[in-house]
Structures are given as C-alpha cells and as structure tokens.
Motif scaffolding. Structure first.
Motif, PDB file in Angstrom:
ATOM      1  N   ALA A 122       0.840  -1.192   0.000  1.00  0.00           N
ATOM      2  CA  ALA A 122       0.000   0.000   0.000  1.00  0.00           C
ATOM      3  C   ALA A 122       0.882   1.252   0.000  1.00  0.00           C
ATOM      4  O   ALA A 122       1.892   1.308   0.706  1.00  0.00           O
ATOM      5  N   GLY A 123       0.503   2.223  -0.815  1.00  0.00           N
ATOM      6  CA  GLY A 123       1.283   3.428  -0.972  1.00  0.00           C
ATOM      7  C   GLY A 123       2.309   3.356  -2.091  1.00  0.00           C
ATOM      8  O   GLY A 123       2.910   4.372  -2.448  1.00  0.00           O
ATOM      9  N   GLY A 124       2.487   2.171  -2.638  1.00  0.00           N
ATOM     10  CA  GLY A 124       3.450   1.984  -3.709  1.00  0.00           C
ATOM     11  C   GLY A 124       2.906   2.361  -5.071  1.00  0.00           C
ATOM     12  O   GLY A 124       1.780   2.867  -5.202  1.00  0.00           O
ATOM     13  N   SER A 125       3.714   2.103  -6.095  1.00  0.00           N
ATOM     14  CA  SER A 125       3.381   2.498  -7.461  1.00  0.00           C
ATOM     15  C   SER A 125       3.596   1.342  -8.429  1.00  0.00           C
ATOM     16  O   SER A 125       4.425   0.458  -8.180  1.00  0.00           O
ATOM     17  N   LEU A 126       2.850   1.377  -9.507  1.00  0.00           N
ATOM     18  CA  LEU A 126       3.034   0.456 -10.619  1.00  0.00           C
ATOM     19  C   LEU A 126       2.723   1.182 -11.916  1.00  0.00           C
ATOM     20  O   LEU A 126       1.906   2.119 -11.920  1.00  0.00           O
ATOM     21  N   ARG A 127       3.344   0.750 -12.995  1.00  0.00           N
ATOM     22  CA  ARG A 127       2.991   1.258 -14.313  1.00  0.00           C
ATOM     23  C   ARG A 127       2.600   0.080 -15.188  1.00  0.00           C
ATOM     24  O   ARG A 127       3.424  -0.805 -15.450  1.00  0.00           O
ATOM     25  N   LEU A 128       1.363   0.077 -15.606  1.00  0.00           N
ATOM     26  CA  LEU A 128       0.865  -0.962 -16.493  1.00  0.00           C
ATOM     27  C   LEU A 128       1.056  -0.527 -17.944  1.00  0.00           C
ATOM     28  O   LEU A 128       0.923   0.659 -18.263  1.00  0.00           O
ATOM     29  N   SER A 129       1.352  -1.498 -18.793  1.00  0.00           N
ATOM     30  CA  SER A 129       1.509  -1.231 -20.221  1.00  0.00           C
ATOM     31  C   SER A 129       0.508  -2.058 -21.011  1.00  0.00           C
ATOM     32  O   SER A 129       0.173  -3.178 -20.621  1.00  0.00           O
ATOM     33  N   CYS A 130       0.051  -1.497 -22.106  1.00  0.00           N
ATOM     34  CA  CYS A 130      -0.853  -2.180 -23.022  1.00  0.00           C
ATOM     35  C   CYS A 130      -0.263  -2.048 -24.417  1.00  0.00           C
ATOM     36  O   CYS A 130      -0.276  -0.957 -24.996  1.00  0.00           O
ATOM     37  N   ALA A 131       0.276  -3.139 -24.930  1.00  0.00           N
ATOM     38  CA  ALA A 131       0.860  -3.148 -26.268  1.00  0.00           C
ATOM     39  C   ALA A 131      -0.211  -3.555 -27.278  1.00  0.00           C
ATOM     40  O   ALA A 131      -0.871  -4.584 -27.108  1.00  0.00           O
ATOM     41  N   VAL A 132      -0.364  -2.752 -28.303  1.00  0.00           N
ATOM     42  CA  VAL A 132      -1.415  -2.970 -29.296  1.00  0.00           C
ATOM     43  C   VAL A 132      -0.799  -3.335 -30.633  1.00  0.00           C
ATOM     44  O   VAL A 132       0.135  -2.681 -31.091  1.00  0.00           O
ATOM     45  N   SER A 133      -1.333  -4.358 -31.284  1.00  0.00           N
ATOM     46  CA  SER A 133      -0.837  -4.773 -32.582  1.00  0.00           C
ATOM     47  C   SER A 133      -2.016  -5.113 -33.496  1.00  0.00           C
ATOM     48  O   SER A 133      -3.143  -5.255 -33.048  1.00  0.00           O
TER      49      SER A 133
END
Length: 122
Positions: A14-25
């Motif tokens: 809790a309090g942390g960070s994440l970066r999600l990626s969505c690769a589109v093709s």
C-alpha cells in the motif's frame, strides 16, 4: 484484428506504485480510443481510465482521485496506466480495451487484452 497485451502488474505494498503497459498490434493504434478497466474478485468489471485517439483527452473514474494517469504513444503502439499511492482496494485484474468509439466509461470496449494482476498488500 486488434490484439492487446497487458503487462506490468505485480505485488506492491500500500502506498506503492506500478505502471501498467498495453501493447497494441494488428491495426494502427491511432485508430482507437483505449481504456483501462479492472475486475476484483466477486465484483463486476469497472472502468478505470480512458484516453482519446490522439491522447488529448483523458477520463477517469471517481475512485481514481488523481492517483492514476493514462497516457499513450501511437508510434510505440502502447498505452500506459501509471498508478501511485495504491490502496488494497485497488487489487484486481486490470484490462486494457480498444474501441473505434471514445472509451470514456464502462459502456465501451470492442477489443480486450487478457489482463494483468495487481495485488496491493496492506
């Protein structure tokens, strides 16, 4: 045919960070508005954030409260969801979805990825 692949999920405190990626093709990303959605165990899938075709407009669910930011790079064929100050209630499978129409709420999403799991521990 448009294909979407999410990545970047994981376990965070809790309090942390994440970066999600969505690769589109499959088709040019510029043809699609894209959104992020999530589904927690036992709950319905809900809209998290959306972004217009060129990235000039963004939309967020009320529960985001300024903690998430959606962005895109059409040349890189990728859409991101930067999440900070994560809470245990953010735990869910996160999906990205593309649509020729504007994705600004839960009613849109023609093409879907397989999802990436986010777990936020307390």
């Amino acid at each position: 045919q448009v294909e979407l692949i999410e990545s970047g999920g994981g376990l965070v405190q809790a309090g942390g960070s994440l970066r999600l990626s969505c690769a589109v093709s499959g088709r040019p990303l510029k043809n699609y508005s894209v959104g992020w959605f999530r589904q927690a165990p036992g709950k319905e899938r809900e809209f998290v954030a959306g972004i217009s075709w060129g990235g000039t407009s963004t939309y967020y669910a009320d529960f985001v409260e300024g903690r998430f930011a959606i962005s895109r790079d059409n040349a890189k064929k990728t859409v991101w969801l930067q999440m900070i100050n994560l809470k245990p209630e953010d735990t869910a499978v996160y999906y990205c979805a593309a649509d020729e129409r504007l994705v600004a709420d839960a009613t849109r999403g023609a093409y879907w990825g397989q999802g990436t799991q986010v777990i936020v521990s307390s």
